[in-house]
Design a protein around this motif. Structure first.
Motif, short mmCIF file in Angstrom:
data_model
loop_
_atom_site.label_atom_id
_atom_site.label_comp_id
_atom_site.label_asym_id
_atom_site.label_seq_id
_atom_site.Cartn_x
_atom_site.Cartn_y
_atom_site.Cartn_z
N MET A 26 138.53 54.46 113.93
CA MET A 26 138.18 53.19 113.33
C MET A 26 137.40 53.40 112.05
O MET A 26 137.57 52.66 111.08
CB MET A 26 137.39 52.37 114.36
N LYS A 27 136.52 54.37 112.03
CA LYS A 27 135.70 54.66 110.85
C LYS A 27 136.59 55.02 109.66
O LYS A 27 136.29 54.63 108.53
CB LYS A 27 134.71 55.79 111.17
N LEU A 28 137.68 55.73 109.90
CA LEU A 28 138.60 56.10 108.83
C LEU A 28 139.20 54.85 108.19
O LEU A 28 139.25 54.74 106.96
CB LEU A 28 139.71 57.01 109.35
N LEU A 29 139.62 53.91 109.00
CA LEU A 29 140.19 52.67 108.49
C LEU A 29 139.15 51.89 107.68
O LEU A 29 139.46 51.34 106.62
CB LEU A 29 140.73 51.81 109.63
N GLN A 30 137.92 51.84 108.16
CA GLN A 30 136.84 51.18 107.43
C GLN A 30 136.64 51.83 106.07
O GLN A 30 136.47 51.14 105.06
CB GLN A 30 135.54 51.21 108.22
N ASN A 31 136.64 53.15 106.04
CA ASN A 31 136.48 53.87 104.78
C ASN A 31 137.60 53.57 103.80
O ASN A 31 137.37 53.41 102.60
CB ASN A 31 136.38 55.39 105.02
N VAL A 32 138.82 53.49 104.31
CA VAL A 32 139.98 53.20 103.45
C VAL A 32 139.85 51.79 102.86
O VAL A 32 140.06 51.59 101.66
CB VAL A 32 141.30 53.35 104.24
N ILE A 33 139.49 50.82 103.68
CA ILE A 33 139.35 49.44 103.21
C ILE A 33 138.21 49.32 102.20
O ILE A 33 138.37 48.72 101.14
CB ILE A 33 139.15 48.47 104.39
N ASN A 34 137.07 49.92 102.51
CA ASN A 34 135.94 49.89 101.56
C ASN A 34 136.30 50.57 100.25
O ASN A 34 135.95 50.08 99.17
CB ASN A 34 134.70 50.52 102.17
N HIS A 35 137.00 51.70 100.32
CA HIS A 35 137.40 52.40 99.10
C HIS A 35 138.32 51.52 98.26
O HIS A 35 138.17 51.44 97.04
CB HIS A 35 138.10 53.72 99.44
N LYS A 36 139.26 50.84 98.90
CA LYS A 36 140.19 49.96 98.19
C LYS A 36 139.42 48.85 97.49
O LYS A 36 139.69 48.53 96.33
CB LYS A 36 141.23 49.40 99.16
N ILE A 37 138.47 48.25 98.17
CA ILE A 37 137.70 47.16 97.57
C ILE A 37 136.86 47.68 96.39
O ILE A 37 136.77 47.03 95.35
CB ILE A 37 136.81 46.47 98.62
N ASN A 38 136.27 48.84 96.55
CA ASN A 38 135.40 49.38 95.51
C ASN A 38 136.17 49.89 94.30
O ASN A 38 135.57 50.13 93.25
CB ASN A 38 134.51 50.48 96.08
N THR A 39 137.48 50.07 94.43
CA THR A 39 138.28 50.59 93.31
C THR A 39 139.42 49.65 92.92
O THR A 39 140.31 50.05 92.18
CB THR A 39 138.86 51.97 93.67
N ILE A 40 139.37 48.42 93.37
CA ILE A 40 140.48 47.49 93.15
C ILE A 40 140.59 47.10 91.67
O ILE A 40 139.58 47.01 90.97
CB ILE A 40 140.31 46.23 94.04
N SER A 41 141.81 46.89 91.25
CA SER A 41 142.05 46.43 89.87
C SER A 41 142.26 44.92 89.88
O SER A 41 142.49 44.31 90.94
CB SER A 41 143.28 47.11 89.29
N GLN A 42 142.23 44.32 88.71
CA GLN A 42 142.44 42.88 88.61
C GLN A 42 143.82 42.50 89.14
O GLN A 42 143.97 41.54 89.88
CB GLN A 42 142.28 42.42 87.16
N GLY A 43 144.83 43.28 88.78
CA GLY A 43 146.20 42.99 89.23
C GLY A 43 146.34 43.07 90.73
O GLY A 43 147.00 42.22 91.35
N GLU A 44 145.73 44.09 91.33
CA GLU A 44 145.79 44.23 92.79
C GLU A 44 145.09 43.06 93.47
O GLU A 44 145.58 42.52 94.47
CB GLU A 44 145.13 45.53 93.23
N LEU A 45 143.94 42.66 92.93
CA LEU A 45 143.20 41.55 93.51
C LEU A 45 144.01 40.26 93.41
O LEU A 45 144.07 39.48 94.37
CB LEU A 45 141.85 41.38 92.81
N MET A 46 144.68 40.06 92.30
CA MET A 46 145.52 38.87 92.13
C MET A 46 146.66 38.88 93.15
O MET A 46 147.00 37.85 93.72
CB MET A 46 146.07 38.78 90.70
N LYS A 47 147.23 40.07 93.39
CA LYS A 47 148.31 40.20 94.36
C LYS A 47 147.82 39.85 95.77
O LYS A 47 148.45 39.07 96.49
CB LYS A 47 148.88 41.62 94.33
N TYR A 48 146.67 40.41 96.16
CA TYR A 48 146.13 40.13 97.50
C TYR A 48 145.72 38.67 97.63
O TYR A 48 145.90 38.07 98.68
CB TYR A 48 144.94 41.04 97.81
N ALA A 49 145.17 38.11 96.58
CA ALA A 49 144.78 36.70 96.61
C ALA A 49 146.00 35.82 96.87
O ALA A 49 145.95 34.90 97.68
CB ALA A 49 144.09 36.31 95.31
N GLY A 50 147.09 36.12 96.21
CA GLY A 50 148.33 35.37 96.43
C GLY A 50 148.84 35.54 97.84
O GLY A 50 149.33 34.58 98.46
#
Length: 84
Positions: free
Chosen positions: A1-25
């Motif tokens: 579970m800790k690995l998955l948490q690390n992956v999600i946190n890493h994605k949030i901390n390194t997200i780009s504007q385009g990726e955020l727009m995609k996830y928001a949609g």
């Protein structure tokens, strides 16, 4: 579970504007490119742990100042969907 948490946190901390727009949609959160850019600037490089309630709450408060309280609440809802 800790690995998955690390992956999600890493994605949030390194997200780009385009990726955020995609996830928001994907999760039906309406964002303008300017709002997405403000969010990215608020989280990038800060090593935020969205699984920690206190740190997530602090981030949401910061986002409320930048993009407004109602949009920050929507982003918090998106974070909650990601961590479940």
């Amino acid at each position: 579970m800790k690995l998955l948490q690390n992956v999600i946190n890493h994605k949030i901390n390194t997200i780009s504007q385009g990726e955020l727009m995609k996830y928001a949609g994907q999760y039906q959160v309406s964002l303008t490119p300017a709002q997405a850019d403000s969010i990215v600037k608020s989280v990038k490089g800060k090593n935020i742990d969205i699984f920690n309630d206190a740190k997530r709450s602090q981030l949401v408060k910061e986002l409320a100042r930048v993009i407004g309280p109602s949009k920050a609440k929507e982003i918090n809802g998106l974070f909650l969907k990601l961590i479940k």
